[in-house]
Enzyme design. Structure first.
Site, PDB file in Angstrom:
ATOM      1  N   ILE A  20     -32.254  23.803  33.328  1.00 11.66           N
ATOM      2  CA  ILE A  20     -33.150  24.913  33.019  1.00 11.66           C
ATOM      3  C   ILE A  20     -33.104  25.243  31.527  1.00 11.66           C
ATOM      4  CG2 ILE A  20     -33.657  27.341  33.438  1.00 11.66           C
ATOM      5  CD1 ILE A  20     -32.534  26.976  36.266  1.00 11.66           C
ATOM      6  N   GLY A  43     -24.735  18.615  30.080  1.00 11.37           N
ATOM      7  CA  GLY A  43     -25.986  18.631  29.340  1.00 11.37           C
ATOM      8  C   GLY A  43     -26.273  17.301  28.655  1.00 11.37           C
ATOM      9  N   TYR A 145     -18.038  30.594  43.574  1.00  7.16           N
ATOM     10  CA  TYR A 145     -19.198  30.566  42.688  1.00  7.16           C
ATOM     11  C   TYR A 145     -20.069  31.804  42.915  1.00  7.16           C
ATOM     12  CZ  TYR A 145     -23.748  29.085  40.843  1.00  7.16           C
ATOM     13  OH  TYR A 145     -24.942  29.028  40.171  1.00  7.16           O
TER      14      TYR A 145
END
Length: 327
Positions: A20, A43, A145
């Site tokens: 995103i 990434g 999480y």
């Protein structure tokens, strides 16, 4: 409504080389000074515009964060350890990244007097009692999480209440789109990869479990709206308001790819959330956000893209109520 323009700002995107985050960087770089803080654990540098300033560093490192955030007007916080399974196996490590480091971001934003938009998650709801789930539903996460995202979500809003810092938390449902790849890739990218390889499309459970799938371009639009709204100190569901059964998703992907892959079922995962879907009325009312990309058209555009949808065509480890790769 049209997406508001953000111009002539100095902006930090943490986790900006991720799924995103990199799409958000693309949307911001033409008219702003954009910095990316990423340690490139997950990434990808190739996703980043040459116009972005890249600071390679760990979000848990205060020195790297200070350097990246100095003088910024706006922070989009997407850096996270996004594996639910890893958070179960290593809750302390997950907490250091997802919560402790996020507090560093909020504190740095307070020093810079910078607005903050934080990536929260539908994982905060756990097993919802009612569908669609609204922001007033109970916060009952079922994983570390989810606990960490729930705490960050509340801290984000508390910073507006206590310190007057303009903050918004966006609770993403199942995000999909280009660049979603790797071991925590979502169910759509995994199914597409399986279908393209003519391997079995593998569903855990009976396939009647349902999710709210929202395209990453719509998620970027939600971020831009959150960055300009007066309705700060709030959390918003970001989804489409439409639920899709996983079995129907598999058939849609078979049709879109022209695949002859069989659909096979394996034992359901213990503790999996049966249904998840967003009530998006608050985001529509207060942010002016509504998803524009339908699931079938989103899948067809993804299938038609030259970039593979994912790298791992193994057994699907989805769906959760939250995106497994949202940084």
């Amino acid at each position: 409504m049209d997406t508001p323009a953000i111009r002539d700002r100095t902006i930090l995107v943490t986790g900006g080389a991720g799924f995103i985050g990199s799409h958000l960087v693309d949307a911001l770089t033409p008219q702003n000074e954009v910095r990316v803080l990423d340690d490139f654990t997950t990434g990808d540098r190739t996703h980043l515009s040459d116009d972005a300033t890249v600071i390679e560093g760990d979000i848990r490192d205060p020195i790297a964060l200070q350097r990246a955030a100095r003088g910024v007007d706006l922070i989009f916080h997407h850096a996270a350890l996004v594996s639910v399974a890893q958070s179960v196996d290593e809750p302390r490590q997950s907490n250091r990244t997802n919560l402790e480091a996020s507090l560093l971001v909020l504190e740095q934003a307070r020093q810079e007097d910078a607005r903050v938009v934080v990536a929260s998650s539908a994982a905060v709801y756990g097993h919802p009692d009612e569908l669609p789930v609204s922001e007033t539903a109970g916060i009952e996460p079922t994983s570390p999480y989810g606990v960490q995202k729930g705490a960050l979500d509340r801290y984000t809003r508390l910073y507006e209440e206590l310190y007057g810092l303009p903050t918004v938390a966006l609770r993403y449902f199942n995000v999909y789109g280009p660049r979603q790849r790797g071991p925590y890739s979502g169910v759509i990218s995994t199914f597409i990869e399986q279908a393209r390889a003519d391997k079995p499309i593998t569903i855990e459970g009976d396939g009647q479990q349902s999710r709210d799938f929202v395209h990453v371009r719509d998620v970027v639009r939600a971020n831009l709206r959150a960055a300009t709204t007066d309705a700060v100190g709030e959390a918003y569901n970001i989804g489409t308001g439409t639920r899709t059964a996983i079995a129907d998703l598999a058939e849609t992907i078979r049709d879109a790819t022209g695949s002859t892959s069989p659909v096979v079922h394996r034992e359901p995962r213990v503790g999996d959330i049966r249904h998840s879907g967003a009530d998006v009325s608050k985001a529509s009312r207060e942010l002016g956000f509504d998803a524009r990309i339908g699931l079938e058209s989103g899948i067809r555009s993804l299938v038609g893209a030259s970039e593979p949808a994912g790298q791992d065509a193994g057994t699907v480890r989805e769906p959760h109520s939250e995106p497994e790769s949202h940084s």
